[in-house]
Design a protein around this motif. Structure first.
Motif, PDB file in Angstrom:
ATOM      1  N   LYS A  74      57.081  55.780  41.058  1.00  0.00           N
ATOM      2  CA  LYS A  74      57.134  54.643  40.181  1.00  0.00           C
ATOM      3  C   LYS A  74      56.313  53.748  41.364  1.00  0.00           C
ATOM      4  CE  LYS A  74      60.578  54.930  36.774  1.00  0.00           C
ATOM      5  NZ  LYS A  74      61.494  54.757  36.352  1.00  0.00           N
ATOM      6  N   THR A  75      56.299  53.370  42.805  1.00  0.00           N
ATOM      7  CA  THR A  75      55.997  52.936  43.358  1.00  0.00           C
ATOM      8  C   THR A  75      54.110  53.691  43.725  1.00  0.00           C
ATOM      9  OG1 THR A  75      57.592  52.026  44.815  1.00  0.00           O
ATOM     10  CG2 THR A  75      55.351  51.400  45.808  1.00  0.00           C
ATOM     11  N   MET A  76      54.517  54.603  43.669  1.00  0.00           N
ATOM     12  CA  MET A  76      52.851  55.599  43.674  1.00  0.00           C
ATOM     13  C   MET A  76      51.940  55.094  42.789  1.00  0.00           C
ATOM     14  SD  MET A  76      52.593  56.248  46.904  1.00  0.00           S
ATOM     15  CE  MET A  76      53.706  55.192  47.468  1.00  0.00           C
ATOM     16  N   GLN A  77      52.749  55.645  41.222  1.00  0.00           N
ATOM     17  CA  GLN A  77      52.144  55.305  40.146  1.00  0.00           C
ATOM     18  C   GLN A  77      51.314  54.157  40.392  1.00  0.00           C
ATOM     19  OE1 GLN A  77      51.924  58.390  37.660  1.00  0.00           O
ATOM     20  NE2 GLN A  77      49.688  56.852  37.152  1.00  0.00           N
ATOM     21  N   ALA A  78      52.108  52.820  40.264  1.00  0.00           N
ATOM     22  CA  ALA A  78      51.807  51.302  40.577  1.00  0.00           C
ATOM     23  C   ALA A  78      50.546  51.323  41.186  1.00  0.00           C
ATOM     24  CB  ALA A  78      52.971  50.613  40.594  1.00  0.00           C
ATOM     25  N   LEU A  79      50.279  51.701  42.384  1.00  0.00           N
ATOM     26  CA  LEU A  79      48.997  52.006  43.324  1.00  0.00           C
ATOM     27  C   LEU A  79      48.171  53.101  41.948  1.00  0.00           C
ATOM     28  CD1 LEU A  79      50.987  52.866  46.571  1.00  0.00           C
ATOM     29  CD2 LEU A  79      49.664  50.813  45.754  1.00  0.00           C
ATOM     30  N   LEU A  80      48.455  54.313  41.716  1.00  0.00           N
ATOM     31  CA  LEU A  80      47.166  54.610  41.210  1.00  0.00           C
ATOM     32  C   LEU A  80      46.931  53.837  39.806  1.00  0.00           C
ATOM     33  CD1 LEU A  80      48.456  58.211  41.125  1.00  0.00           C
ATOM     34  CD2 LEU A  80      46.796  57.386  42.650  1.00  0.00           C
ATOM     35  N   ASP A  81      47.265  53.138  39.345  1.00  0.00           N
ATOM     36  CA  ASP A  81      47.465  52.491  37.955  1.00  0.00           C
ATOM     37  C   ASP A  81      46.552  51.128  38.668  1.00  0.00           C
ATOM     38  OD1 ASP A  81      47.926  54.591  36.833  1.00  0.00           O
ATOM     39  OD2 ASP A  81      49.915  53.624  35.924  1.00  0.00           O
ATOM     40  N   ASP A  82      46.641  50.731  40.087  1.00  0.00           N
ATOM     41  CA  ASP A  82      46.260  49.490  40.448  1.00  0.00           C
ATOM     42  C   ASP A  82      47.209  48.830  39.745  1.00  0.00           C
ATOM     43  OD1 ASP A  82      44.119  47.866  42.210  1.00  0.00           O
ATOM     44  OD2 ASP A  82      42.525  47.992  40.760  1.00  0.00           O
ATOM     45  N   ARG A  83      48.087  48.182  39.687  1.00  0.00           N
ATOM     46  CA  ARG A  83      49.594  47.557  39.763  1.00  0.00           C
ATOM     47  C   ARG A  83      50.039  46.772  40.371  1.00  0.00           C
ATOM     48  NH1 ARG A  83      52.443  51.394  36.579  1.00  0.00           N
ATOM     49  NH2 ARG A  83      53.997  50.442  37.049  1.00  0.00           N
ATOM     50  N   VAL A  84      50.153  45.360  40.426  1.00  0.00           N
ATOM     51  CA  VAL A  84      51.319  44.478  41.461  1.00  0.00           C
ATOM     52  C   VAL A  84      52.006  44.241  41.529  1.00  0.00           C
ATOM     53  CG1 VAL A  84      48.195  43.236  41.322  1.00  0.00           C
ATOM     54  CG2 VAL A  84      50.123  42.519  40.306  1.00  0.00           C
ATOM     55  N   GLU A  85      52.322  45.384  40.565  1.00  0.00           N
ATOM     56  CA  GLU A  85      53.744  45.314  40.657  1.00  0.00           C
ATOM     57  C   GLU A  85      54.940  46.224  39.549  1.00  0.00           C
ATOM     58  OE1 GLU A  85      57.096  41.273  39.503  1.00  0.00           O
ATOM     59  OE2 GLU A  85      55.548  42.149  37.845  1.00  0.00           O
ATOM     60  N   VAL A  86      55.378  46.960  40.285  1.00  0.00           N
ATOM     61  CA  VAL A  86      56.379  47.492  39.781  1.00  0.00           C
ATOM     62  C   VAL A  86      58.080  47.705  39.595  1.00  0.00           C
ATOM     63  CG1 VAL A  86      56.786  49.336  41.830  1.00  0.00           C
ATOM     64  CG2 VAL A  86      56.889  49.987  39.029  1.00  0.00           C
ATOM     65  N   LEU A  87      58.817  47.673  37.917  1.00  0.00           N
ATOM     66  CA  LEU A  87      59.703  46.451  37.743  1.00  0.00           C
ATOM     67  C   LEU A  87      60.386  48.468  37.550  1.00  0.00           C
ATOM     68  CD1 LEU A  87      59.709  44.047  35.831  1.00  0.00           C
ATOM     69  CD2 LEU A  87      59.904  44.279  37.764  1.00  0.00           C
ATOM     70  N   VAL A  88      61.481  48.216  38.251  1.00  0.00           N
ATOM     71  CA  VAL A  88      61.275  50.383  39.070  1.00  0.00           C
ATOM     72  C   VAL A  88      62.721  50.655  37.337  1.00  0.00           C
ATOM     73  CG1 VAL A  88      62.876  52.114  40.007  1.00  0.00           C
ATOM     74  CG2 VAL A  88      61.173  50.324  41.637  1.00  0.00           C
ATOM     75  N   ASP A  89      63.513  49.681  37.141  1.00  0.00           N
ATOM     76  CA  ASP A  89      64.520  50.320  36.757  1.00  0.00           C
ATOM     77  C   ASP A  89      64.811  49.647  35.101  1.00  0.00           C
ATOM     78  OD1 ASP A  89      65.522  48.575  37.606  1.00  0.00           O
ATOM     79  OD2 ASP A  89      66.657  49.472  38.437  1.00  0.00           O
ATOM     80  N   GLU A  90      65.773  49.578  34.588  1.00  0.00           N
ATOM     81  CA  GLU A  90      65.874  48.750  33.617  1.00  0.00           C
ATOM     82  C   GLU A  90      66.336  47.056  33.989  1.00  0.00           C
ATOM     83  OE1 GLU A  90      66.135  47.077  29.900  1.00  0.00           O
ATOM     84  OE2 GLU A  90      65.231  48.795  30.475  1.00  0.00           O
TER      85      GLU A  90
END
Length: 106
Positions: A67-83
């Protein structure tokens, strides 16, 4: 999630996570002009040696990484990994319960 909510049993851990959240935000701002993406990663309990003693639901490290790698690919500044992280973040904008001083979403 300790960066957003303190815990009486882990006061210094929560305080250090809150400081790292602030540092992440400051670095994000400071490095933006040079094109560096700084991603804040927020998760509940991750299934690691450090959390092995806890009998709670946990997310796997591979999922956190994916999910962190996907956030990097999507140019997102934050990832909320789980519910759990998503629920707690949503509760941050809610008023505190005066009696228990906890977020109402808990």
């Amino acid at each position: 999630m300790a960066s957003w909510k303190g815990n009486a049993r882990t006061v210094s851990y929560s305080a250090s996570k809150a400081a790292l959240w602030s540092l992440t935000d400051a670095l994000r701002e400071g490095l933006r002009d040079q094109g560096t993406l700084v991603v804040g990663v927020h998760a509940g309990y991750v299934d690691t040696d450090g959390s092995a003693w806890l009998d709670v639901p946990k997310i796997g490290p591979a999922e956190v990484a994916a999910k962190t790698m996907q956030a990097l690919l999507d140019d997102r500044v934050e990832v909320l990994v789980d519910e759990a992280a998503r629920r707690l973040k949503a509760a941050l904008s809610q008023p505190l319960d005066r009696e228990s001083l906890t977020c109402p979403a808990e």
